[in-house]
Structures are given as C-alpha cells and as structure tokens.
Design a protein around this motif. Sequence first.
Motif, PDB file in Angstrom:
ATOM      1  N   GLN A 237      12.423   2.986   5.997  1.00  0.00           N
ATOM      2  CA  GLN A 237      12.225   3.882   4.861  1.00  0.00           C
ATOM      3  C   GLN A 237      10.883   4.610   4.953  1.00  0.00           C
ATOM      4  N   SER A 238      10.314   4.661   6.126  1.00  0.00           N
ATOM      5  CA  SER A 238       8.979   5.248   6.298  1.00  0.00           C
ATOM      6  C   SER A 238       9.038   6.766   6.445  1.00  0.00           C
ATOM      7  N   HIS A 239       9.694   7.419   5.506  1.00  0.00           N
ATOM      8  CA  HIS A 239       9.814   8.873   5.555  1.00  0.00           C
ATOM      9  C   HIS A 239       8.470   9.536   5.219  1.00  0.00           C
ATOM     10  N   GLU A 240       8.235  10.689   5.806  1.00  0.00           N
ATOM     11  CA  GLU A 240       7.039  11.452   5.474  1.00  0.00           C
ATOM     12  C   GLU A 240       7.179  12.052   4.075  1.00  0.00           C
ATOM     13  N   TYR A 241       6.036  12.217   3.410  1.00  0.00           N
ATOM     14  CA  TYR A 241       6.041  12.923   2.136  1.00  0.00           C
ATOM     15  C   TYR A 241       6.056  14.425   2.415  1.00  0.00           C
ATOM     16  N   LEU A 242       6.887  15.147   1.654  1.00  0.00           N
ATOM     17  CA  LEU A 242       7.104  16.566   1.906  1.00  0.00           C
ATOM     18  C   LEU A 242       6.347  17.469   0.946  1.00  0.00           C
ATOM     19  N   GLY A 243       5.750  16.894  -0.098  1.00  0.00           N
ATOM     20  CA  GLY A 243       5.062  17.714  -1.079  1.00  0.00           C
ATOM     21  C   GLY A 243       5.985  18.290  -2.139  1.00  0.00           C
ATOM     22  N   GLU A 244       7.272  17.927  -2.094  1.00  0.00           N
ATOM     23  CA  GLU A 244       8.232  18.305  -3.121  1.00  0.00           C
ATOM     24  C   GLU A 244       8.439  17.086  -4.019  1.00  0.00           C
ATOM     25  N   LYS A 245       8.048  17.192  -5.289  1.00  0.00           N
ATOM     26  CA  LYS A 245       8.042  16.014  -6.159  1.00  0.00           C
ATOM     27  C   LYS A 245       9.404  15.344  -6.227  1.00  0.00           C
ATOM     28  N   ALA A 246      10.473  16.128  -6.330  1.00  0.00           N
ATOM     29  CA  ALA A 246      11.812  15.546  -6.437  1.00  0.00           C
ATOM     30  C   ALA A 246      12.142  14.693  -5.217  1.00  0.00           C
ATOM     31  N   ILE A 247      11.893  15.225  -4.028  1.00  0.00           N
ATOM     32  CA  ILE A 247      12.239  14.511  -2.800  1.00  0.00           C
ATOM     33  C   ILE A 247      11.314  13.314  -2.594  1.00  0.00           C
ATOM     34  N   ASP A 248      10.026  13.504  -2.850  1.00  0.00           N
ATOM     35  CA  ASP A 248       9.079  12.408  -2.682  1.00  0.00           C
ATOM     36  C   ASP A 248       9.346  11.285  -3.690  1.00  0.00           C
ATOM     37  N   SER A 249       9.754  11.629  -4.900  1.00  0.00           N
ATOM     38  CA  SER A 249      10.084  10.607  -5.897  1.00  0.00           C
ATOM     39  C   SER A 249      11.293   9.789  -5.462  1.00  0.00           C
ATOM     40  N   ALA A 250      12.299  10.467  -4.916  1.00  0.00           N
ATOM     41  CA  ALA A 250      13.483   9.756  -4.421  1.00  0.00           C
ATOM     42  C   ALA A 250      13.094   8.796  -3.303  1.00  0.00           C
ATOM     43  N   SER A 251      12.226   9.251  -2.408  1.00  0.00           N
ATOM     44  CA  SER A 251      11.763   8.409  -1.311  1.00  0.00           C
ATOM     45  C   SER A 251      11.021   7.183  -1.843  1.00  0.00           C
ATOM     46  N   ASN A 252      10.173   7.400  -2.861  1.00  0.00           N
ATOM     47  CA  ASN A 252       9.414   6.294  -3.440  1.00  0.00           C
ATOM     48  C   ASN A 252      10.309   5.248  -4.085  1.00  0.00           C
ATOM     49  N   VAL A 253      11.360   5.702  -4.785  1.00  0.00           N
ATOM     50  CA  VAL A 253      12.276   4.756  -5.423  1.00  0.00           C
ATOM     51  C   VAL A 253      12.838   3.796  -4.382  1.00  0.00           C
ATOM     52  N   HIS A 254      13.243   4.320  -3.234  1.00  0.00           N
ATOM     53  CA  HIS A 254      13.798   3.473  -2.182  1.00  0.00           C
ATOM     54  C   HIS A 254      12.728   2.565  -1.578  1.00  0.00           C
ATOM     55  N   ARG A 255      11.627   3.165  -1.177  1.00  0.00           N
ATOM     56  CA  ARG A 255      10.593   2.433  -0.447  1.00  0.00           C
ATOM     57  C   ARG A 255       9.992   1.302  -1.285  1.00  0.00           C
ATOM     58  N   PHE A 256       9.648   1.610  -2.526  1.00  0.00           N
ATOM     59  CA  PHE A 256       8.960   0.613  -3.342  1.00  0.00           C
ATOM     60  C   PHE A 256       9.908  -0.457  -3.863  1.00  0.00           C
ATOM     61  N   MET A 257      11.179  -0.110  -4.078  1.00  0.00           N
ATOM     62  CA  MET A 257      12.143  -1.129  -4.461  1.00  0.00           C
ATOM     63  C   MET A 257      12.264  -2.189  -3.373  1.00  0.00           C
ATOM     64  N   ILE A 258      12.253  -1.741  -2.127  1.00  0.00           N
ATOM     65  CA  ILE A 258      12.414  -2.679  -1.020  1.00  0.00           C
ATOM     66  C   ILE A 258      11.189  -3.570  -0.872  1.00  0.00           C
ATOM     67  N   ILE A 259       9.989  -2.987  -0.925  1.00  0.00           N
ATOM     68  CA  ILE A 259       8.799  -3.828  -0.750  1.00  0.00           C
ATOM     69  C   ILE A 259       8.634  -4.799  -1.921  1.00  0.00           C
ATOM     70  N   ARG A 260       9.036  -4.377  -3.136  1.00  0.00           N
ATOM     71  CA  ARG A 260       8.968  -5.301  -4.275  1.00  0.00           C
ATOM     72  C   ARG A 260       9.942  -6.469  -4.094  1.00  0.00           C
ATOM     73  N   SER A 261      11.158  -6.156  -3.666  1.00  0.00           N
ATOM     74  CA  SER A 261      12.158  -7.212  -3.465  1.00  0.00           C
ATOM     75  C   SER A 261      11.723  -8.168  -2.361  1.00  0.00           C
ATOM     76  N   TRP A 262      11.202  -7.615  -1.288  1.00  0.00           N
ATOM     77  CA  TRP A 262      10.706  -8.421  -0.171  1.00  0.00           C
ATOM     78  C   TRP A 262       9.587  -9.345  -0.646  1.00  0.00           C
ATOM     79  N   SER A 263       8.634  -8.778  -1.354  1.00  0.00           N
ATOM     80  CA  SER A 263       7.482  -9.540  -1.825  1.00  0.00           C
ATOM     81  C   SER A 263       7.889 -10.660  -2.779  1.00  0.00           C
ATOM     82  N   SER A 264       8.802 -10.357  -3.701  1.00  0.00           N
ATOM     83  CA  SER A 264       9.185 -11.351  -4.707  1.00  0.00           C
ATOM     84  C   SER A 264       9.896 -12.543  -4.072  1.00  0.00           C
TER      85      SER A 264
END
Length: 259
Positions: free
Chosen positions: A50-77
């Motif tokens: 999920q290591s996508h680059e940030y594109l500077g488009e809030k909509a696309i970057d927000s979608a990327s964050n939802v995926h990336r941070f959900m996974i690291i939170r689940s992994w950590s917990s």
Amino acid sequence: MDKKALVHLDEISLSWEELKELPNDHLAAIAVLSYAVSETNALSRIYLCQSHEYLGEKAIDSASNVHRFMIIRSWSSRLFEIEQFLRFGGKKPETSDELLKELADAALERLKEISVGEGFEVARDIRNEATNHYSFKAAKKNLSSVHNSADCKMYLHRQNGNCFYPFGEEVMFHARLNRRWKQISTKQERDRLFGQWLDWNIAANRWLAETHANFTNSLVFKPLDRNEARKRVYWVPIEFVGNYSERLTPIFFESPESK
C-alpha cells in the motif's frame, strides 16, 4: 497458456494424528501463536503493498490513507493482543502449566525490552481508542484536535468498495495523533515519530516470530523428536507473486467509465 511463477517453501510435515497426542494447553498456545504470526506477517506484507505515492489530490490521497492506516492499525493491534494472550489471564490464570508460563514469561521479558519510546506509546494509544474499539468517548475528545485542513468530504461511487468517508479517519486517527503530538510543530518531526511506530511494529513482529519458534520447538518438535523440513516448489498463477515496489495493491476498483 497462462503464465506461472515458482514459489519455494520449506515444509515441516505434521498431522493432527501426531499433534492431538500433545497436551491440550500446549496445542491451544501453539494454535493462537500460529494464528497471530500468520496474520501479522500477512498484514505487514499488505502494508508494503500500500506504499502508493501521494499525488497532491486530496480525494485520492485520502483514499490511499484510509487503506494504508487501516492496515498498520490492524497490524499493530494484533501485536498487542498477543502480549495479552501470553499473560494467560493474569491474576486469574487460564493455565497451570509451568512450561507454558516459563516460555511466556521469557517472551514477555524480551518484548519489554523493545516496548519503549514513542513508537510503542503511539501503538498503544491507537490500539485502545481507534482500532479494537469504536469509542464514542474518544471521538468526542478528539474533535477539538481536528485540523482546519481536514478532509470532511464524502466520496461516493456506484461500487461500494470505492466509497470512502475520510471524516472518520480525520477524527478517530489523525486527531488522536494531533492530541498526542500537540507540541510538535513540524511535519518532519511528526513523520519521524510516525516512523518510530512502524519501527516498533517491525521489531514486535520479529519478536512474535521468535516467540512462535521458541514455543514450537519446546512444545512440538522436542516432544515429537522431529523438525526436519523438506523443500517444495509450487507453480502458481503469475498474479500470486510480485514485488511490492513494482506491483502495489489497487486503491480503487476499475469501473466501466475508466475503460
């Protein structure tokens, strides 16, 4: 002809007929540890994909964050959950098996050595308030720490898998970090602290793998007097194998209008 790829594995053959002769407490411990280490290994692999680059488009970057941070939170917990498991109930022990308790105590001592610093503290905060629990109390507390630049839009699509609502991420996750790091003014320092969280995950994942190996050696291999591994090769569809730097997991489902 469909393209295939090779997967090389070392396999240790065990059967239920053999395992069921071992004590139930030992089997239960091995089962939970096997479950946990398989899950966390899978989540760490998915995180890398999920290591996508940030594109500077809030909509696309927000979608990327939802995926990336959900996974690291689940992994950590899950790493925290295995710590709780190894206490076997704490003051009300779930087992009286001395070998189990000896192995668990040694593992917890090793975990204590790496469970220090900001990375561990962030992992604990997020696990308690934003991963294993949907906390109304935490949500209300976080509201005062939402940044003015927060993405509060709702993004809709005919395919539900492409819909996302980053306001939740802004309040439950980013605002929680803002509360913790309210004295940190620079993005560089916040990124460094976030990196420490990832570093703790990696270290704790390594600890879990070692713990699983120690338990398995003592509770399975020694009693059965065997641990020989056999090399096996499997041909799998090419899409089963890849390098995360070359093939990342999609953020969006392809839709007809994109063709």
